[in-house]
Design an enzyme around this catalytic site. Structure first.
Site, PDB file in Angstrom:
ATOM      1  N   THR A  73       0.847  -1.204   0.000  1.00  0.00           N
ATOM      2  CA  THR A  73       0.000   0.000   0.000  1.00  0.00           C
ATOM      3  C   THR A  73       0.882   1.253   0.000  1.00  0.00           C
ATOM      4  OG1 THR A  73      -1.800  -1.173   1.071  1.00  0.00           O
ATOM      5  CG2 THR A  73      -1.814   1.227   1.284  1.00  0.00           C
ATOM      6  N   ASN A 156      -6.337  -9.977  -6.921  1.00  0.00           N
ATOM      7  CA  ASN A 156      -6.420 -10.630  -5.613  1.00  0.00           C
ATOM      8  C   ASN A 156      -7.710 -11.405  -5.406  1.00  0.00           C
ATOM      9  OD1 ASN A 156      -6.923  -7.689  -5.695  1.00  0.00           O
ATOM     10  ND2 ASN A 156      -7.855  -8.042  -3.710  1.00  0.00           N
ATOM     11  N   GLN A 184       0.221 -10.280  -5.803  1.00  0.00           N
ATOM     12  CA  GLN A 184      -0.324 -11.646  -5.752  1.00  0.00           C
ATOM     13  C   GLN A 184       0.460 -12.602  -6.654  1.00  0.00           C
ATOM     14  OE1 GLN A 184      -2.549 -12.788  -3.699  1.00  0.00           O
ATOM     15  NE2 GLN A 184      -3.485 -10.927  -2.909  1.00  0.00           N
ATOM     16  N   HIS A 206       3.858 -10.304   3.089  1.00  0.00           N
ATOM     17  CA  HIS A 206       2.969 -11.230   3.804  1.00  0.00           C
ATOM     18  C   HIS A 206       2.142 -12.128   2.889  1.00  0.00           C
ATOM     19  CE1 HIS A 206      -1.031  -9.057   3.641  1.00  0.00           C
ATOM     20  NE2 HIS A 206      -0.247  -8.034   3.366  1.00  0.00           N
ATOM     21  N   THR A 243      14.058   4.586   9.971  1.00  0.00           N
ATOM     22  CA  THR A 243      14.966   3.458  10.264  1.00  0.00           C
ATOM     23  C   THR A 243      14.367   2.156   9.754  1.00  0.00           C
ATOM     24  OG1 THR A 243      15.776   4.628  12.198  1.00  0.00           O
ATOM     25  CG2 THR A 243      16.173   2.249  12.136  1.00  0.00           C
ATOM     26  N   CYS A 331      -9.365  -6.374   2.923  1.00  0.00           N
ATOM     27  CA  CYS A 331      -8.738  -5.120   3.352  1.00  0.00           C
ATOM     28  C   CYS A 331      -9.726  -4.105   3.903  1.00  0.00           C
ATOM     29  CB  CYS A 331      -7.977  -4.518   2.191  1.00  0.00           C
ATOM     30  SG  CYS A 331      -6.794  -5.669   1.519  1.00  0.00           S
TER      31      CYS A 331
HETATM   32  N1  PLP Z   1      -2.161  -5.235  -4.143  1.00  0.00           N
HETATM   33  C1  PLP Z   1      -2.808  -6.408  -4.117  1.00  0.00           C
HETATM   34  C2  PLP Z   1      -3.163  -7.072  -5.422  1.00  0.00           C
HETATM   35  C3  PLP Z   1      -3.145  -6.992  -2.893  1.00  0.00           C
HETATM   36  O1  PLP Z   1      -3.794  -8.164  -2.871  1.00  0.00           O
HETATM   37  C4  PLP Z   1      -2.795  -6.323  -1.686  1.00  0.00           C
HETATM   38  C5  PLP Z   1      -3.200  -6.884  -0.369  1.00  0.00           C
HETATM   39  O2  PLP Z   1      -4.292  -7.399  -0.204  1.00  0.00           O
HETATM   40  C6  PLP Z   1      -2.111  -5.111  -1.767  1.00  0.00           C
HETATM   41  C7  PLP Z   1      -1.811  -4.595  -3.010  1.00  0.00           C
HETATM   42  C8  PLP Z   1      -1.713  -4.354  -0.526  1.00  0.00           C
HETATM   43  O3  PLP Z   1      -0.604  -4.964   0.112  1.00  0.00           O
HETATM   44  P1  PLP Z   1      -0.200  -4.645   1.604  1.00  0.00           P
HETATM   45  O4  PLP Z   1      -1.072  -5.467   2.477  1.00  0.00           O
HETATM   46  O5  PLP Z   1       1.259  -5.058   1.695  1.00  0.00           O
HETATM   47  O6  PLP Z   1      -0.335  -3.179   1.810  1.00  0.00           O
END
Ligand code: PLP
Length: 392
Positions: A73, A156, A184, A206, A243, A331
């Protein structure tokens, strides 16, 4: 004895890999700040350098082109900006073009104003309309600044793989910049920033078994870079201050290395498991709609709707039976709203879709149990529908 839970929501987040945990524990024992010049600082810096090489390999890039961020993000918010530098010179970018199925962190548009963002249509299979992209770029007012296009490699929710290399050729022809959200796809299929023709690639730890709270911007070169989102002490070669976390980077790096080990063999196993799952679903519920079933898709994802049964209701039923799946993306602060991805594909967004996303650790027994529970939920759906028809 309590039944062990079954986790099938890898696209929301993947369980931490033991190799990542081990690398993190080692890094946590180091007291130094990676920017300090003493021995303790240098030891922490060495951890960062190793992680940078490991993450770069995930994108076929050089280590110098990896900037760690707090996640994808933040990586998106960093590169989606009208303010770029070409070496020391300013480079203006005036408009952002994004397929309507992008992740919300891309649709939010970073530092672009809403009037500077244009959404691109997708077809019923979730694939971006390349003709529309070409037309938009032909109409783009180059005198006001460059065009920036952000396209995800894999969705996703549906897992659909976008024709990024074809899009890149169109974008280059029009002098635009290409950002690819590879969150993804990274670690699930071979990703190479040059082969894709991307200027920037976004990754998240993650999703591949690393810790949450770290991601990266990977750039194709070192000359053209966005003006930093977070200025300050000049860490990450001045591109992202604050940092660094050697522990988080070490976990990300270890997960990246693990994902690249036996990538193809692992992908074959996961794809076979997903196909078994879909065959079972289709057999028990022939009216089940497997979204983007005809598109090139991620090997681990199946996204389906059951007519007459809201995805949210099905998700709760799976959860009560001990199985974690998703209804839409994770999310949105625990809330499940209508899927913007299904809406963009012209599907019934209110009915929603159930996303099952598996990983290498998913076992045969877990697949069998999933199909048993699916059968039970489907029988109940059939019964409810028959009762409703009888009442009419
Ligand atoms: N882009 C996609 C396609 C995702 O599936 C996600 C997380 O669900 C993100 C971006 C955001 O990643 P993060 O959780 O590292 O901010």
């Amino acid at each position: 004895m309590k039944k062990p839970r079954i986790y099938m929501d890898y696209n929301a987040t993947a369980p931490l890999l033991p190799q990542a945990r081990e690398a993190m524990e080692e890094a946590l024992a180091l007291p130094g700040n990676p920017s300090s010049v003493h021995a303790e600082g240098r030891a922490a810096r060495a951890v960062m350098d190793k992680a940078r090489r490991q993450v770069a390999a995930l994108a076929g890039a050089s280590a110098a082109c990896v900037t760690f961020t707090s996640g994808a993000t933040e990586a998106a918010a960093t590169v989606l900006t009208p303010h770029y530098k070409m070496g020391k010179a300013d480079l203006a970018v005036s408009h952002l073009y994004v397929p309507a199925v992008e992740h919300p962190c891309i649709l939010a548009g970073g530092r672009f104003g809403p009037e500077q963002i244009t959404k691109l249509a997708v077809d019923s299979q979730g694939l971006v309309d390349l003709v529309a992209l070409k037309t938009r770029l032909e109409d783009h007012d180059a005198a006001s600044g460059l065009a920036l296009v952000a396209i995800q490699l894999a969705n996703n929710e549906t897992g659909v793989l976008q024709p990024v290399a074809e899009a890149a050729a169109i974008i280059k022809e029009h002098g635009g910049i290409l950002v690819v959200d590879a969150v993804q796809a990274g670690g699930r299929l071979a990703v190479d920033i040059s082969a894709l023709g991307a200027d920037f690639l976004l990754l998240s730890s993650h999703k591949i078994g690393g810790p949450k709270g770290i991601g990266a911007v990977v750039s194709a070169g070192e000359i053209m870079m966005p003006v930093p989102l977070i200025p300050g002490g000049g860490q990450e070669r001045g591109h992202r201050s604050g940092t660094e976390s050697p522990a988080a980077a070490a976990g990300f790096g270890a997960a990246a290395e693990q994902a690249l080990n036996d990538l193809e063999a692992n992908a074959r196993k996961i794809a076979a498991d997903r196909d078994r799952l879909e065959a079972g679903i289709r057999q028990m519920a022939p009216d089940c709609i497997i979204h983007a079933g005809e598109s090139p898709r991620l090997i681990n994802t199946t996204f389906f709707s059951l007519p007459g049964l809201k995805a949210e209701t099905a998700q709760i039923a799976f959860d009560l039976e001990g199985i974690a799946v998703s209804a839409g993306s994770a999310c949105s602060s625990g809330k499940v709203g209508p899927s913007h991805v299904l809406a963009a594909m012209g599907k019934d967004a209110d009915l929603g879709g159930i996303r099952v996303s598996i990983g290498l650790e998913t076992s045969d027994a877990e697949l069998t149990e999933f199909l048993r529970v699916f059968g039970k939920i489907n029988e109940k759906r059939d019964k409810n529908r028959k009762e409703k028809t009888a009442l009419v």
